[in-house]
Scaffold this active site. Structure first.
Site, mmCIF file in Angstrom:
data_model
loop_
_atom_site.group_PDB
_atom_site.id
_atom_site.type_symbol
_atom_site.label_atom_id
_atom_site.label_comp_id
_atom_site.label_asym_id
_atom_site.label_seq_id
_atom_site.Cartn_x
_atom_site.Cartn_y
_atom_site.Cartn_z
ATOM 1 N N GLU A 1 -33.872 21.520 41.596
ATOM 2 C CA GLU A 1 -34.642 21.515 40.341
ATOM 3 C C GLU A 1 -33.867 20.922 39.166
ATOM 4 O O GLU A 1 -34.433 20.661 38.127
ATOM 5 C CB GLU A 1 -35.085 22.944 39.993
ATOM 6 C CG GLU A 1 -36.086 23.511 40.979
ATOM 7 C CD GLU A 1 -36.532 24.924 40.612
ATOM 8 O OE1 GLU A 1 -36.231 25.387 39.497
ATOM 9 O OE2 GLU A 1 -37.178 25.558 41.463
ATOM 10 N N ALA A 2 -32.555 20.775 39.333
ATOM 11 C CA ALA A 2 -31.773 20.286 38.193
ATOM 12 C C ALA A 2 -30.837 19.132 38.570
ATOM 13 O O ALA A 2 -31.049 17.998 38.151
ATOM 14 C CB ALA A 2 -30.986 21.435 37.570
ATOM 15 N N ARG B 1 -0.307 14.994 42.823
ATOM 16 C CA ARG B 1 -1.434 14.523 42.006
ATOM 17 C C ARG B 1 -1.243 13.047 41.642
ATOM 18 O O ARG B 1 -2.188 12.275 41.632
ATOM 19 C CB ARG B 1 -1.561 15.378 40.743
ATOM 20 C CG ARG B 1 -2.808 15.038 39.945
ATOM 21 C CD ARG B 1 -3.024 15.935 38.770
ATOM 22 N NE ARG B 1 -3.634 17.199 39.157
ATOM 23 C CZ ARG B 1 -4.011 18.127 38.300
ATOM 24 N NH1 ARG B 1 -3.832 17.949 37.008
ATOM 25 N NH2 ARG B 1 -4.564 19.239 38.704
ATOM 26 N N ILE C 1 -9.343 18.438 40.181
ATOM 27 C CA ILE C 1 -9.234 18.237 38.730
ATOM 28 C C ILE C 1 -8.349 17.017 38.475
ATOM 29 O O ILE C 1 -7.273 16.884 39.064
ATOM 30 C CB ILE C 1 -8.682 19.506 38.050
ATOM 31 C CG1 ILE C 1 -9.732 20.620 38.150
ATOM 32 C CG2 ILE C 1 -8.317 19.227 36.595
ATOM 33 C CD1 ILE C 1 -9.302 21.949 37.589
ATOM 34 N N HIS D 1 -22.088 19.577 36.914
ATOM 35 C CA HIS D 1 -21.592 20.949 37.112
ATOM 36 C C HIS D 1 -22.801 21.877 37.284
ATOM 37 O O HIS D 1 -23.762 21.792 36.514
ATOM 38 C CB HIS D 1 -20.738 21.380 35.919
ATOM 39 C CG HIS D 1 -20.181 22.760 36.107
ATOM 40 N ND1 HIS D 1 -19.092 22.995 36.919
ATOM 41 C CD2 HIS D 1 -20.582 23.955 35.637
ATOM 42 C CE1 HIS D 1 -18.852 24.301 36.932
ATOM 43 N NE2 HIS D 1 -19.741 24.900 36.161
ATOM 44 N N GLU E 1 -9.826 15.787 29.306
ATOM 45 C CA GLU E 1 -8.678 16.511 29.876
ATOM 46 C C GLU E 1 -8.957 18.004 30.058
ATOM 47 O O GLU E 1 -8.207 18.698 30.733
ATOM 48 C CB GLU E 1 -7.411 16.268 29.037
ATOM 49 C CG GLU E 1 -7.388 16.905 27.656
ATOM 50 C CD GLU E 1 -8.287 16.219 26.629
ATOM 51 O OE1 GLU E 1 -8.932 15.188 26.956
ATOM 52 O OE2 GLU E 1 -8.354 16.718 25.493
ATOM 53 N N GLY F 1 -22.299 15.925 49.752
ATOM 54 C CA GLY F 1 -22.778 14.727 49.077
ATOM 55 C C GLY F 1 -24.276 14.660 48.845
ATOM 56 O O GLY F 1 -24.853 13.573 48.836
ATOM 57 N N ASP G 1 -14.448 20.642 32.671
ATOM 58 C CA ASP G 1 -15.843 20.885 32.258
ATOM 59 C C ASP G 1 -15.995 20.932 30.738
ATOM 60 O O ASP G 1 -16.952 21.517 30.218
ATOM 61 C CB ASP G 1 -16.398 22.182 32.876
ATOM 62 C CG ASP G 1 -16.413 22.126 34.395
ATOM 63 O OD1 ASP G 1 -16.715 21.056 34.946
ATOM 64 O OD2 ASP G 1 -16.123 23.155 35.028
ATOM 65 N N ASN H 1 -19.500 13.883 35.221
ATOM 66 C CA ASN H 1 -19.444 14.956 36.221
ATOM 67 C C ASN H 1 -20.744 15.750 36.185
ATOM 68 O O ASN H 1 -21.361 15.905 35.133
ATOM 69 C CB ASN H 1 -18.275 15.898 35.902
ATOM 70 C CG ASN H 1 -18.158 17.038 36.902
ATOM 71 O OD1 ASN H 1 -18.199 16.826 38.116
ATOM 72 N ND2 ASN H 1 -18.026 18.257 36.396
#
Ligand code: GAR
Length: 207
Positions: free
Chosen positions: A185-186, A72, A99, A116, A154, A19, A157, A114
């Site tokens: 850094e990102a 799910r 997912i 990534h 759906e 986290g 990414d 999200n």
């Protein structure tokens, strides 16, 4: 002119692990840089995620909905229940390693964000998560990588990109060293900025 004040958007953050991205959001929020964000819940797919401790320390209600061993449908129904109770309007996936189904994402169109740890469309999609992304980047030999914040649809990414930031790969980088630098850094910069930007837009649309 209190009624002229823009309202805050109720945000739930979904996590699975350490986290640090949640930590970045909490810090930015505490410093007053996220005026349109009201964090209402942190939901973890793992009971032992350190992210839950971060949430509790920040006074944000923390919930666990375990993914392992659940269907799910049941897993997502458990999440939806919390989103409903907390009147969530915007979902942030911050190190969330599950997912979500097309059923779920279509109900939250343009309301799930999200982060990534690569420059999408490189090193992304099913199977690319956490340290694996950085292992793949190093194996390929790219000299620049980075992070992407995007809306979730759906396609894993595959949603519209909101923000990206590049990070140089250094000679001798290990996956762990690269992961840390991409975070520092990102990710920790562009995720809170993107959450505030989207929340501000939602608040404005509502006004
Ligand atoms: C972060 O690097 C995040 O971008 C990545 O996992 C890490 C979680 O760190 N997420 C994914 O790979 C999702 N596809 P954190 O729990 O310390 O924020």
């Amino acid at each position: 002119m209190d009624d002229m004040k823009e309202r805050k958007i109720n945000v739930s953050v979904l996590v699975s692990g350490g986290g640090t991205n949640l930590g970045a959001i909490i810090e930015r929020q505490k410093s007053g840089f996220m005026p349109h964000v009201n964090p209402v819940a942190v939901i973890s797919s793992k009971a032992d995620a350190f992210a839950l401790t971060r949430a509790k320390n920040a006074g944000i209600p923390a919930y666990t909905v375990v993914r392992k061993g659940a269907s799910r449908e049941d897993f997502e129904a458990g999440i939806e229940k919390i989103l409903e109770v907390t009147k969530t309007e915007l979902i942030v996936l911050a190190g969330f390693m599950c997912i979500l189904s097309a059923d779920f994402t279509s109900r939250w169109e343009n309301r799930i964000i999200n982060v990534h740890p690569s420059l999408i469309p490189s090193f992304c999609g099913e199977g690319y998560y956490g340290l694996r992304v950085h292992e793949a980047a190093l194996e390929y030999g790219v000299k620049v990588t980075g992070a992407t914040v995007h809306f979730v649809n759906e396609i894993p990414d595959g949603g519209k990109i909101i923000a990206q930031r590049a990070v140089y790969v250094k000679d001798g980088d290990t996956p762990e060293a690269l992961q840390r630098r991409v975070m520092e850094e990102a990710e920790w910069i562009i995720l809170p900025e993107a959450v505030e930007k989207v929340a501000a837009e939602l608040a404005r649309d509502d006004a």
